[in-house]
Design a protein around this motif. Structure first.
Motif: not given
Lengths: 312, 368
Positions: B46-49, B86-91, B93-98, B118-125
């Motif tokens: 259940d990763i938010s994308v 970037e704004a999406l990631f900052r919110q 919840d979203i961990k990946q954007v396709i 594929l763009l991923a939020d790498a704050s959790d590598a």
């Protein structure tokens, strides 16, 4: 008389502290023998050597003819030992503790019940209570039962009455005297000098040395100087005045009174009372006093201290 | 022998009467296994994308479908035009954007390069890596299914198969690890504490002044924990099997034998700790630092040994759980026999012997 315990040239050191300073003595079979002295006198160290729990640094000891270092296993089979700290299992019940120690020594409670009936009988109504929930006096009775359950050849009790109320203490000594009457050799240590009179013989200990060793009566009779007891309205001033009195050998508090030992030839009515009156103490009551074991101990302590100081 | 039985009986009473001990013995294994099995897991779920679809055609729809039917991802937002990623990631919840490029299906059709980003939020590598890998795997498999067209953007598609644990279930790793941790904790820590307790409460003085031999005292202390630890090991295996579906592919007898060996190793370590500590607290601290942390960190339970610096790799060689975990994984998950684990078994037996010898040498028959 057969010898139950023999100790020769016994020395024990902890680092630079000399806990036992060359002890030499023997204890006869069937004696109720007391070691009396303040904390740190070396009583526990001595008992731990006799029970094979510590190694002496010099000299040695034999219990019932067996060497406490060489014959470790045999000694451990025949001694009944009660350490100074309550050392039964607090989370086991009275009955469970007793049967555990019976099993450890290869016997059963039923087999030797006779031996402990007198003592264990008193706590048997509480046999399902956890040992940790017993009162101090009952704990000591249980510990004594556990030390006796395997029919030991000698009983070694380290300060069994410390922290126990006066009634339980008296009962405890009654029990020990009954056991002695049945022929058991018993070694007891205690910091309470009033318990000395319950022993057949006592040794007065201080700083790892035995200052005197005899029957309580003989020790009391050996008191070398006249002894007086004094009382006044202002005990504090009386004490101060007596310390300054030239003929005073020693003065110390003894219950409600002060005990004064004085040099030979001091006559209270002629010498002491006028001196005290001159100090403003005119309500002083003086009476000669029969020395007790405590007086002897104080005397021996101060002699010992003087010698000690002189040697320096 | 009667003496020994009496001693063991006494020991059982101590354990059964102490609620804290019972809790550690039986509550801890179950709790830990369930925590590790359900909560601490490195599987994706259940990763938010978010999807940015610039071409909105049948190919992108099919891929989107495939991605979100996998169960790993949920569709959080769908945009038909470019957005500020970037704004999406900052919110948060979203961990990946396709992001699908323009004319995606058309380019594929023509055999040109179709763009997907594929763009991923790498704050959790770790998660970012996993998310991207899973997603690209799904996209590849879609392309493969269209493969007949011969217009594959990549000519070479590696075919991977995860042997022994095809669905990469984390619990396969956690059951052996938890078993090592629990058995270590229960066996070593509990025995060392219980022996130290006798010293601290002064009962050791009475025991020493009795005809009990040191070996009798030690074995009497240890015997109940052997029994309880074996029960624990069986509980963990059963829980793993019935609740998490971790198989026991190899011989159950061999598995239990290895568990028993490890338990005895842990116990001998516990005895050794108790001989060098004078109080319960000291025994507990040594057990914690010498056993718990290394078991967690250096045994390969959580962090792969191969990734450690050389010094720590060397250090891991002296960690008993390291060997045990290898053995357990081999027997339970790979189903191999004794021929494949004899080396580890030998190491554990050697360690046990060492600790027993050290303990016997260290155990004092007197007080000081």
């Amino acid at each position: 008389m057969k010898t139950a315990v023999r100790v020769w040239e016994l020395e024990k050191r902890y680092g630079s502290t000399l806990a036992l300073d060359g002890l030499d003595f023997s204890i006869g079979s069937g004696e109720l023998f007391g070691f009396i002295g303040p904390d740190g006198a070396g009583k526990t160290s001595l008992f731990r050597i006799l029970t094979t729990l510590l190694l002496p640094d010099r000299g040695g000891a034999a219990v019932l003819g067996m060497d406490v270092v060489r014959d470790l296993r045999e000694v451990r089979k025949v001694i009944g030992y009660m350490p100074g700290r309550f050392s039964l299992y607090q989370d086991l019940s009275v009955k469970e503790n007793l049967s555990f120690f019976a099993t450890v020594f290869g016997t059963t409670v039923a087999e030797n019940y006779e031996l402990v009936r007198d003592i264990y009988g008193q706590i048997e109504p509480y046999r399902d209570r956890l040992a940790g929930k017993l009162s101090g006096g009952m704990k000591q009775k249980l510990a004594l039962s556990c030390a006796l359950i395997h029919r030991p050849g000698i009983l070694i009790l380290d300060e069994p009455t410390t922290g126990v109320d006066a009634v339980s203490r008296r009962e405890f000594w009654d029990m020990l005297q009954r056991l002695r009457d049945e022929g058991l050799t018993i070694l007891v240590s205690t910091p309470y000098m009033d318990e000395a009179s319950r022993c057949d013989r006592v040794a007065l200990m201080q700083s790892g040395r035995i200052l005197g060793m005899d029957s309580p009566a003989a020790i009391a009779a050996s008191f070398p100087k006249p002894l007086y007891k004094l009382r006044a309205g202002d005990m504090y001033r009386l004490y101060g005045a007596l310390r300054e009195f030239p003929a005073t050998a020693s003065v110390y508090r003894f219950g409600q009174d002060l005990h004064l030992t004085a040099g030979q030839g001091m006559i209270p009515d002629q010498d002491l009372l006028p001196y005290l009156q001159a100090q403003g103490l005119d309500d002083v009551v003086v009476a000669p006093c029969t020395p007790g074991i405590e007086d002897c101990f104080m005397e021996l302590l101060s002699e010992n201290q003087n010698q000690h100081d002189a040697r320096r | 022998m009667k003496r020994f039985i009496g001693f063991v009986l006494k020991e059982f009473r101590h354990i059964l009467r102490d609620r804290r001990t019972m809790l550690i013995l039986f509550g801890l294994p179950v709790a830990q296994l369930i925590i590790f099995g359900y909560v601490v897991t490195n599987e994706l779920r259940d990763i938010s994308v978010a999807v940015v679809d610039l071409s909105r055609d049948e190919a992108t729809a099919a891929i989107t479908d495939k991605v979100f039917s996998s169960g790993y991802f949920i569709l959080d937002a769908w945009y038909p035009a470019t957005v500020d990623v970037e704004a999406l990631f900052r919110q948060g919840d979203i961990k990946q954007v396709i992001v699908f490029g323009e004319d995606f299906a058309g380019r594929l059709q023509r055999g040109e390069t179709a763009d997907v980003q594929l763009l991923a939020d790498a704050s959790d590598a770790n998660t970012a890596n996993l998310v991207v890998n899973y997603t690209s795997g799904i996209i590849y498999s879609y392309l493969e299914s269209r493969g007949a067209q011969g217009s594959m953007p990549t000519a070479l598609v590696p075919l991977s198969h995860m042997e022994f644990n095809p669905s990469l279930m984390g619990v396969f790793m956690f059951v052996p690890g938890t078993m090592a941790l629990i058995l270590m904790l229960v066996s070593a820590m509990m025995t060392s504490i219980s022996i130290a307790r006798e010293k601290e409460l002064g009962t050791m003085e009475t025991l020493l002044a009795s005809p009990l031999k040191p070996l009798q005292i030690i074995l009497g202390k240890v015997a109940p924990y052997v029994a309880l630890s074996i029960i624990n090991a069986i509980t963990i295996i059963l829980l793993g099997y019935f609740v998490f579906g971790v198989p026991v592919k190899g011989s159950v007898v061999l598995l239990l034998a290895e568990c028993t060996l490890f338990i005895m190793l842990a116990l001998s370590l516990g005895i050794f700790i108790s001989t060098i500590s004078t109080s319960q607290q000291m025994a507990m601290f040594i057990s914690m630092f010498a056993l718990m942390l290394p078991t967690l960190l250096l045994s390969g339970f959580i962090f792969p040994i191969e990734n450690m610096p050389a010094i720590l790799q060397w250090l891991s060689y002296v960690m008993p759980p390291r060997w045990f975990i290898v053995v357990i994984k081999n027997i339970m998950i790979k189903g191999t026999g004794f021929a494949y684990v004899w080396k580890e078994t030998l190491v554990m037996a050697g360690m046990m012997t060492l600790f027993i010898v050290l303990s016997l040498k260290n155990f004092k028959i007197r007080l000081a």
